[in-house]
Design a protein around this motif. Structure first.
Motif, mmCIF file in Angstrom:
data_model
loop_
_atom_site.group_PDB
_atom_site.id
_atom_site.type_symbol
_atom_site.label_atom_id
_atom_site.label_comp_id
_atom_site.label_asym_id
_atom_site.label_seq_id
_atom_site.Cartn_x
_atom_site.Cartn_y
_atom_site.Cartn_z
ATOM 1 N N UNK B 22 0.851 -1.201 0.000
ATOM 2 C CA UNK B 22 0.000 0.000 0.000
ATOM 3 C C UNK B 22 0.883 1.246 0.000
ATOM 4 N N UNK B 26 0.523 3.836 -3.047
ATOM 5 C CA UNK B 26 -0.560 4.730 -2.635
ATOM 6 C C UNK B 26 -0.653 5.982 -3.513
ATOM 7 N N UNK B 30 -3.625 7.062 -6.018
ATOM 8 C CA UNK B 30 -4.272 8.358 -5.773
ATOM 9 C C UNK B 30 -4.233 9.209 -7.045
ATOM 10 N N UNK B 44 -9.312 10.539 -2.723
ATOM 11 C CA UNK B 44 -8.688 9.820 -1.606
ATOM 12 C C UNK B 44 -9.561 8.626 -1.221
ATOM 13 N N UNK B 45 -10.851 8.886 -1.146
ATOM 14 C CA UNK B 45 -11.806 7.839 -0.805
ATOM 15 C C UNK B 45 -11.824 6.737 -1.868
ATOM 16 N N UNK B 47 -9.383 6.013 -3.905
ATOM 17 C CA UNK B 47 -8.106 5.284 -3.840
ATOM 18 C C UNK B 47 -8.174 4.196 -2.759
ATOM 19 N N UNK B 48 -8.848 4.512 -1.648
ATOM 20 C CA UNK B 48 -8.993 3.508 -0.588
ATOM 21 C C UNK B 48 -9.854 2.350 -1.060
ATOM 22 N N UNK B 51 -7.835 0.065 -3.128
ATOM 23 C CA UNK B 51 -6.953 -0.820 -2.361
ATOM 24 C C UNK B 51 -7.728 -1.964 -1.706
ATOM 25 N N UNK B 52 -8.943 -1.675 -1.242
ATOM 26 C CA UNK B 52 -9.754 -2.750 -0.657
ATOM 27 C C UNK B 52 -10.062 -3.792 -1.731
ATOM 28 N N UNK B 55 -6.985 -5.769 -2.451
ATOM 29 C CA UNK B 55 -6.781 -6.699 -1.335
ATOM 30 C C UNK B 55 -7.646 -7.950 -1.501
#
Ligand SMILES: [Zn+2]
Ligand SMILES: [Zn+2]
Lengths: 255, 187
Positions: B22, B26, B30, B44-45, B47-48, B51-52, B55
């Protein structure tokens, strides 16, 4: 090929016609004589670029459009010798080149913009422990499945587990359904009571005979296909013999 | 550590490896999100969320693949889904602005004003492009993927990728000129 060169060039630019190497010469010839098609050809972006560059080179009409097309295609700082030669004496293309490299540099800066330091922690929270244990399990399984010997190992481990637990529980390992189990129990009982059975047949005691008949009926119901098995054959023969004997006795008595 | 080794360890549940992954990507993710939504918070949200998704999807990654194009393809799909959701939401809440005001992606007190102003202009120009051109600029010029990688990501021939990229660059230069950008002001 269409007799009308203009139609054909446009068809090609719209990707409705194929262009072989030899046809490229014909195309070049037509472009030399037809300004409308040349404009159309130069502006059509769907024409594979190498073909376009080749054709423009062959036309030798507009070295600047050729150069600027190559500039728009730039992938690295490595310049083609021909382009580099053109840039050295053409200030317009030199400007275009500098503009392009500046744009690429500016764009590459957008690749990794600044980000606050809490970002990683936030992501980690969203992919937290509970998820991680499930994830871990899936990961381990996935890793194992990828190994070629996995199926063999799994089957082996499974067999050992089943056999050892069966032995521990004192079960004779017979893969059986409920019906088969009942049959086996019945055969066991009947075999054990062979002596009692023989007595029963010979003495033909009414109550015992009823019990025995019902056991035989169950046996037949459970597995009619096994009716010719050893024990059953022996039993039937004995039964018939007893019947014959009894009939004979009755005849003797009546006669 | 190589990306492939990092992913292998993530799959086995190594949380440190995941953190490292991450951390490593990151800003890139982003940056990708910013080319789609332009608003810093929203990006930002997003990008999260990417990543989830990465994952949860790490097991789909094949070891003979290159990781970065796979990661970016996953990010791109996530961005497209988000945009689609936003469009649906906007259809029912007409009072919402169609597009959030451009935030400067490098919004930070340490950035010099000239650089951040330039990025803002670039994002604005990119946003004015057609969807196809915008995507080409994002994948080729911002993320630096090879034509071959974009071709397999989008499922189109390499020649088409190349000509789309030429068109995108030429359109972007025109858009910048329209915004009054003189040659040399990008440097
Ligand atoms: Zn013509
Ligand atoms: Zn020139």
């Amino acid at each position: 090929m269409n007799t009308n060169g203009c139609d054909w060039v446009q068809a090609f630019c719209h990707r409705q016609a194929e262009l072989s190497r030899e046809k490229q010469d014909t195309l070049t010839e037509h472009l030399q004589t037809c300004d409308a098609c040349l404009d159309f050809w130069s502006q059509t972006i769907d024409v594979p670029t190498n073909l376009k560059v080749d054709t423009l080179n062959a036309l030798s009409l507009d070295p600047c459009s050729n150069a600027q097309l190559q500039i728009l295609e730039l992938e690295s700082d490595q310049l083609e010798p021909l382009l580099s030669e053109h840039l050295s004496h053409c200030s317009a293309c030199q400007d275009a080149y500098q503009q392009m490299t500046a744009l690429q540099a500016a764009l590459s800066e957008l690749k990794e913009p600044r980000l606050d330091e809490l970002f990683v922690a936030d992501v980690l929270r969203k992919t937290s422990r509970r998820r991680f244990s499930w994830f871990r399990m899936r990961g381990v399984i996935h890793h194992m499945i990828q190994r070629p010997r996995f199926a063999l190992e799994l089957a082996y481990a499974f067999a050992i587990l089943i056999f050892s637990s069966a032995q521990l529980a004192g079960i004779e390992w017979v893969p059986s359904t409920g019906v088969e189990m009942k049959q086996q129990q019945l055969v066991h009982t009947l075999n054990e009571s062979a002596k009692w059975t023989q007595d029963l047949i010979e003495n033909t005691g009414t109550k015992s005979q009823q019990r025995f008949s019902s056991a035989v009926a169950t046996w037949q119901e459970l597995d009619p296909h096994q009716a010719n098995q050893t024990w059953w054959t022996w039993f039937q023969k004995t039964l018939n013999r007893t019947k014959e004997k009894k009939t004979g006795d009755n005849h003797d008595r009546n006669g | 550590m190589q990306d492939s080794e990092l992913i292998q360890r993530c799959r086995l549940g190594d949380s440190l490896a995941w953190e490292h992954l991450v951390e490593k990507f990151q800003r890139r993710i982003f940056g990708l999100a910013l080319t789609y939504v332009h608003n810093r918070e929203e990006a930002r949200d997003l990008a999260q969320e990417i990543f989830v998704r990465v994952f949860n999807g790490l097991n789909q990654f094949k070891d003979d693949q290159a990781f970065v194009p796979w990661l970016l393809a996953m990010g791109r799909n996530c961005c497209i889904d988000r945009i689609r959701r936003l469009k649906v939401r906007n259809r029912y809440h007409t009072d919402m602005p169609e597009q959030a005001e451009f935030a400067d992606p490098s919004d930070s007190p340490h950035d010099d004003l000239e650089t951040s102003g330039r990025n803002k202009t670039l994002y604005k120009a990119i946003d004015g492009l057609s969807e196809q051109s915008r995507e080409m600029i994002m994948l080729k010029d911002i993320q630096g993927l090879k034509f071959r990688e974009i071709s397999s990501m989008l499922g189109i021939p390499e020649g088409t990728v190349k000509s789309r990229s030429v068109k995108a660059r030429s359109d972007l230069l025109c858009a910048l000129k329209d915004q009054g950008y003189q040659q040399g002001s990008l440097t």
